[in-house]
Design a protein around this motif. Structure first.
Motif, PDB file in Angstrom:
ATOM      1  N   MET A   1       0.831  -1.195   0.000  1.00 32.28           N
ATOM      2  CA  MET A   1       0.000   0.000   0.000  1.00 32.28           C
ATOM      3  C   MET A   1       0.871   1.252   0.000  1.00 32.28           C
ATOM      4  SD  MET A   1      -2.557   1.268   3.023  1.00 32.28           S
ATOM      5  CE  MET A   1      -4.055   0.439   2.605  1.00 32.28           C
ATOM      6  N   ARG A   2       0.620   2.138  -0.988  1.00 31.79           N
ATOM      7  CA  ARG A   2       1.381   3.396  -1.008  1.00 31.79           C
ATOM      8  C   ARG A   2       0.722   4.408  -0.079  1.00 31.79           C
ATOM      9  NH1 ARG A   2       5.634   4.951  -3.464  1.00 31.79           N
ATOM     10  NH2 ARG A   2       5.291   7.164  -3.143  1.00 31.79           N
ATOM     11  N   TYR A   3       1.545   5.097   0.700  1.00 35.05           N
ATOM     12  CA  TYR A   3       1.016   6.125   1.581  1.00 35.05           C
ATOM     13  C   TYR A   3       1.062   7.470   0.863  1.00 35.05           C
ATOM     14  CZ  TYR A   3       1.616   2.788   5.431  1.00 35.05           C
ATOM     15  OH  TYR A   3       1.541   1.690   6.257  1.00 35.05           O
ATOM     16  N   SER A   4       0.048   8.282   1.095  1.00 38.52           N
ATOM     17  CA  SER A   4       0.022   9.630   0.515  1.00 38.52           C
ATOM     18  C   SER A   4      -0.949  10.488   1.321  1.00 38.52           C
ATOM     19  CB  SER A   4      -0.459   9.566  -0.941  1.00 38.52           C
ATOM     20  OG  SER A   4      -1.812   9.167  -0.964  1.00 38.52           O
ATOM     21  N   GLY A   5      -0.872  11.793   1.125  1.00 33.61           N
ATOM     22  CA  GLY A   5      -1.796  12.698   1.794  1.00 33.61           C
ATOM     23  C   GLY A   5      -3.236  12.383   1.398  1.00 33.61           C
ATOM     24  N   LEU A   6      -3.421  12.053   0.127  1.00 34.08           N
ATOM     25  CA  LEU A   6      -4.774  11.748  -0.356  1.00 34.08           C
ATOM     26  C   LEU A   6      -5.332  10.516   0.358  1.00 34.08           C
ATOM     27  CD1 LEU A   6      -7.016  12.426  -2.393  1.00 34.08           C
ATOM     28  CD2 LEU A   6      -5.895  10.863  -4.008  1.00 34.08           C
ATOM     29  N   ARG A   7      -4.448   9.513   0.575  1.00 34.24           N
ATOM     30  CA  ARG A   7      -4.928   8.298   1.240  1.00 34.24           C
ATOM     31  C   ARG A   7      -5.305   8.579   2.700  1.00 34.24           C
ATOM     32  NH1 ARG A   7      -4.810   2.879  -0.188  1.00 34.24           N
ATOM     33  NH2 ARG A   7      -3.469   3.233  -1.986  1.00 34.24           N
ATOM     34  N   VAL A   8      -4.498   9.411   3.364  1.00 36.44           N
ATOM     35  CA  VAL A   8      -4.832   9.777   4.746  1.00 36.44           C
ATOM     36  C   VAL A   8      -6.194  10.467   4.770  1.00 36.44           C
ATOM     37  CG1 VAL A   8      -4.182  11.262   6.698  1.00 36.44           C
ATOM     38  CG2 VAL A   8      -2.422   9.948   5.496  1.00 36.44           C
ATOM     39  N   PHE A   9      -6.417  11.348   3.793  1.00 28.39           N
ATOM     40  CA  PHE A   9      -7.671  12.102   3.724  1.00 28.39           C
ATOM     41  C   PHE A   9      -8.856  11.155   3.494  1.00 28.39           C
ATOM     42  CE2 PHE A   9     -10.761  14.582   1.172  1.00 28.39           C
ATOM     43  CZ  PHE A   9     -11.080  15.544   2.128  1.00 28.39           C
ATOM     44  N   THR A  10      -8.727  10.257   2.506  1.00 29.34           N
ATOM     45  CA  THR A  10      -9.868   9.383   2.194  1.00 29.34           C
ATOM     46  C   THR A  10     -10.108   8.374   3.328  1.00 29.34           C
ATOM     47  OG1 THR A  10      -8.388   8.002   0.880  1.00 29.34           O
ATOM     48  CG2 THR A  10      -9.725   9.582  -0.321  1.00 29.34           C
ATOM     49  N   GLN A  11      -9.019   7.917   3.963  1.00 27.25           N
ATOM     50  CA  GLN A  11      -9.193   6.998   5.099  1.00 27.25           C
ATOM     51  C   GLN A  11      -9.896   7.712   6.259  1.00 27.25           C
ATOM     52  OE1 GLN A  11      -8.653   3.725   5.695  1.00 27.25           O
ATOM     53  NE2 GLN A  11      -8.284   3.527   3.509  1.00 27.25           N
ATOM     54  N   GLY A  12      -9.570   8.992   6.413  1.00 28.72           N
ATOM     55  CA  GLY A  12     -10.232   9.774   7.461  1.00 28.72           C
ATOM     56  C   GLY A  12     -11.730   9.856   7.231  1.00 28.72           C
ATOM     57  N   LEU A  13     -12.118   9.904   5.947  1.00 30.21           N
ATOM     58  CA  LEU A  13     -13.552  10.009   5.632  1.00 30.21           C
ATOM     59  C   LEU A  13     -14.271   8.673   5.766  1.00 30.21           C
ATOM     60  CD1 LEU A  13     -13.477  12.314   2.452  1.00 30.21           C
ATOM     61  CD2 LEU A  13     -14.048  12.947   4.815  1.00 30.21           C
ATOM     62  N   THR A  14     -13.503   7.577   5.727  1.00 29.93           N
ATOM     63  CA  THR A  14     -14.148   6.258   5.734  1.00 29.93           C
ATOM     64  C   THR A  14     -13.824   5.470   7.002  1.00 29.93           C
ATOM     65  OG1 THR A  14     -12.280   5.381   4.462  1.00 29.93           O
ATOM     66  CG2 THR A  14     -14.223   6.057   3.199  1.00 29.93           C
ATOM     67  N   GLY A  15     -13.535   6.200   8.078  1.00 32.07           N
ATOM     68  CA  GLY A  15     -13.384   5.547   9.387  1.00 32.07           C
ATOM     69  C   GLY A  15     -12.082   4.795   9.562  1.00 32.07           C
ATOM     70  N   ASN A  16     -11.086   5.057   8.739  1.00 31.92           N
ATOM     71  CA  ASN A  16      -9.768   4.403   8.863  1.00 31.92           C
ATOM     72  C   ASN A  16      -9.867   2.884   8.889  1.00 31.92           C
ATOM     73  OD1 ASN A  16      -7.690   6.504   8.981  1.00 31.92           O
ATOM     74  ND2 ASN A  16      -8.795   7.211  10.784  1.00 31.92           N
ATOM     75  N   THR A  17     -10.751   2.351   8.078  1.00 33.65           N
ATOM     76  CA  THR A  17     -10.944   0.892   8.068  1.00 33.65           C
ATOM     77  C   THR A  17     -10.142   0.211   6.955  1.00 33.65           C
ATOM     78  OG1 THR A  17     -12.902   1.307   6.739  1.00 33.65           O
ATOM     79  CG2 THR A  17     -13.255   0.902   9.098  1.00 33.65           C
ATOM     80  N   GLY A  18      -9.495   1.000   6.116  1.00 38.98           N
ATOM     81  CA  GLY A  18      -8.851   0.396   4.942  1.00 38.98           C
ATOM     82  C   GLY A  18      -7.351   0.224   5.039  1.00 38.98           C
ATOM     83  N   TRP A  19      -6.770   0.460   6.219  1.00 34.63           N
ATOM     84  CA  TRP A  19      -5.309   0.324   6.322  1.00 34.63           C
ATOM     85  C   TRP A  19      -4.922  -1.149   6.399  1.00 34.63           C
ATOM     86  CZ3 TRP A  19      -3.066   4.645   5.127  1.00 34.63           C
ATOM     87  CH2 TRP A  19      -3.581   5.873   5.532  1.00 34.63           C
ATOM     88  N   ALA A  20      -3.869  -1.528   5.691  1.00 35.67           N
ATOM     89  CA  ALA A  20      -3.379  -2.914   5.756  1.00 35.67           C
ATOM     90  C   ALA A  20      -2.255  -2.988   6.796  1.00 35.67           C
ATOM     91  CB  ALA A  20      -2.831  -3.316   4.385  1.00 35.67           C
ATOM     92  N   PRO A  21      -2.012  -4.189   7.396  1.00 37.47           N
ATOM     93  CA  PRO A  21      -0.865  -4.319   8.314  1.00 37.47           C
ATOM     94  C   PRO A  21       0.421  -3.891   7.602  1.00 37.47           C
ATOM     95  CG  PRO A  21      -2.207  -6.305   8.371  1.00 37.47           C
ATOM     96  CD  PRO A  21      -2.748  -5.453   7.251  1.00 37.47           C
ATOM     97  N   VAL A  22       1.335  -3.297   8.364  1.00 42.32           N
ATOM     98  CA  VAL A  22       2.519  -2.708   7.740  1.00 42.32           C
ATOM     99  C   VAL A  22       3.513  -3.790   7.303  1.00 42.32           C
ATOM    100  CG1 VAL A  22       4.450  -1.119   8.154  1.00 42.32           C
ATOM    101  CG2 VAL A  22       2.164  -0.543   8.925  1.00 42.32           C
ATOM    102  N   TRP A  23       3.572  -4.912   8.027  1.00 46.25           N
ATOM    103  CA  TRP A  23       4.364  -6.050   7.542  1.00 46.25           C
ATOM    104  C   TRP A  23       3.658  -7.345   7.917  1.00 46.25           C
ATOM    105  CZ3 TRP A  23       6.866  -2.524  10.961  1.00 46.25           C
ATOM    106  CH2 TRP A  23       6.889  -2.909  12.299  1.00 46.25           C
TER     107      TRP A  23
END
Ligand SMILES: Cc1cc2nc3c(=O)[nH]c(=O)nc-3n(C[C@H](O)[C@H](O)[C@H](O)COP(=O)(O)OP(=O)(O)OC[C@H]3O[C@@H](n4cnc5c(N)ncnc54)[C@H](O)[C@@H]3O)c2cc1C
Length: 417
Positions: free
Chosen positions: A1-23
């Motif tokens: 998963m690539r991290y970006s400002g846009l991803r932080v923004f969209t995750q903020g709007l969707t309850g931060n449910t879409g983050w994958a484990p970092v390793w």
């Protein structure tokens, strides 16, 4: 998963449910091409550069605790390239250049902040030594500016310029020096290595190193036997213990170094400031805490905590220099186990055992070395030849005395200066 400002923004709007484990959390395989013992900064960066620079991915990093739980997550986060001696100078210069591109390379915010480092001097003799050091830094292609007393006052008006115990004569400013968030560096390298296929095995303590016919064959661990063609020992303060598993006695002593953090304050200290007469250095974290430390506790130990005499010494040095910090409350302190070498410079080398490699001797300065060390150690393990920036970090300099790099000029008793 690539991290970006846009991803932080969209995750903020969707309850931060879409983050994958970092390793991943893989099971150990029976065999790897390369096993690295130690999941600190140096072990993780070595794994990352083995994969990225050399295309080697059948690798495991074995960590007895959790990733980043050792010194890499316990230091005072200072990053600099202000070394004097040939050998150290080009190594740390290369490491700082890697720091400058690290966040883009890892796609991870390690909060690298080049806020400038000022080393104070307090006598004519110290001024001359810092002038020489500054010249060496500039000759290496790095930056250094010699400040007189008024120059220091412009940058650090809160210092006590009236006290006569340690009169402030001036300082050496290293504008590209600064800090980074220590554990984020471990996480960023871990994420990058994992994404390239490296297995990161936590709670996996190495308890034995198998050697047959003068060649390393693998390791025994608390999660079973693992065969390996090559093994790298990258365990910082535990280097003596782990090398003993291979029958080696290293020229390394383990000592405690403590760090301290205060409650969060409004921004008051913009730079990293280092006090050259006693032993004290300080910066302010982005969260507002004053982060500071001093000298080693003067006894060998494997306990990751220190004792009161050094606490008193550090507080006294800080209060002499900048009495304002007396108003701040210290929230917490801790210790790390430092791998002290006799000349204060590290070791990145082969060992007498075929396929067994050694990376240690980082003293109190191995955090800034994390990128450069991983780069050079990966090169050595992959090619069998030392990287040009680390060619002088030979183990045998302590046997024959040739090539000793006594950076601090403290002689053979570096640990006791
Ligand atoms: C208080 C303090 C302040 C410091 N300040 C600075 C600073 O400002 N700037 C700077 O450049 N440096 C600083 N340092 C030094 C720097 O943190 C270290 O030199 C560097 O982190 C050491 O390398 P590492 O990250 O690989 O070590 P570590 O993070 O200690 O990694 C070694 C790992 O090996 C693991 N391990 C040990 N034995 C085994 C085993 N048998 N099997 C499996 N795993 C094992 C450990 O659990 C550990 O996680 C400081 C250190 C301390 C303690």
């Amino acid at each position: 998963m690539r991290y970006s400002g846009l991803r932080v923004f969209t995750q903020g709007l969707t309850g931060n449910t879409g983050w994958a484990p970092v390793w991943r959390d893989p099971q150990p395989k029976d065999e790897y091409d390369i096993v690295l013992i130690g999941g600190g900064g140096h072990g993780l960066s070595t794994a990352y550069y083995l994969a990225k620079n050399h295309g080697l991915t059948n690798i495991a990093v074995l960590e007895k605790g959790y990733l980043g739980g050792g010194n890499v997550g316990r230091n005072t986060t200072i990053v600099r390239a202000n070394y004097f001696l040939p050998g150290n100078s080009e190594f740390y210069s290369h490491s700082l250049k890697l720091w400058e591109g690290l966040e883009a390379d890892l796609n991870f915010n390690v909060m690298h902040s080049q806020r400038g480092l000022i080393n104070l001097f307090h006598s004519d003799g110290q001024r001359d030594a810092f002038a020489r050091r500054g010249n060496a830094m500039v000759n290496q292609g790095d930056d250094a500016i010699l400040l007189d007393r008024e120059g220091v006052r412009k940058h650090l008006p809160y210092l006590d310029f009236e006290q006569t115990r340690f009169p402030i004569f001036g300082g050496l400013l290293h504008p590209r020096g600064g800090t980074a968030r220590h554990d984020a560096v471990a996480w960023g390298y871990a994420r990058g290595a994992d994404a390239r296929g490296v297995d990161l095995l936590q709670n996996c303590e190495v308890t034995g190193i198998r050697i047959e016919g003068g060649r390393v064959r693998g390791v025994s661990t608390t999660r079973g036997e693992i065969r390996a063609k090559k093994v790298g020992m990258v365990v910082a303060g535990r280097s003596g213990q782990v090398a003993a598993l291979a029958g080696m006695r290293l020229p390394i002593e383990s000592h405690i170094l403590q760090a301290f953090v205060t409650e969060g304050l409004k921004p008051v200290i913009d730079h990293v400031v280092s006090f050259g007469m006693g032993h004290f250095y300080i910066s302010q974290s982005d969260k507002g805490g004053l982060v500071f430390g001093g000298d080693l506790d003067f006894y060998s130990s494997y306990a990751a905590r220190g004792n009161l005499p050094m606490v008193e010494h550090v507080m006294e040095a800080g209060m002499t220099l900048m009495p304002m910090i007396g108003k701040a409350r210290v929230l917490r302190s801790w210790g790390g186990i430092m791998d002290m070498s006799p000349d204060g410079s590290p070791i990145i080398d082969r060992t007498p055992v075929e396929g067994l490699f050694l990376n240690c001797g980082w003293n109190y300065g191995g955090f800034k070395a994390v990128p450069g060390s991983g780069w050079a150690f990966a090169h050595l393990i992959a090619t069998g030849e030392p990287h040009e920036t680390a060619a002088r970090y030979r183990l045998d300099r302590f046997r024959d005395g040739v090539g000793i790099m006594d950076e601090e000029g403290t002689g053979a008793q570096h640990n006791l200066h």
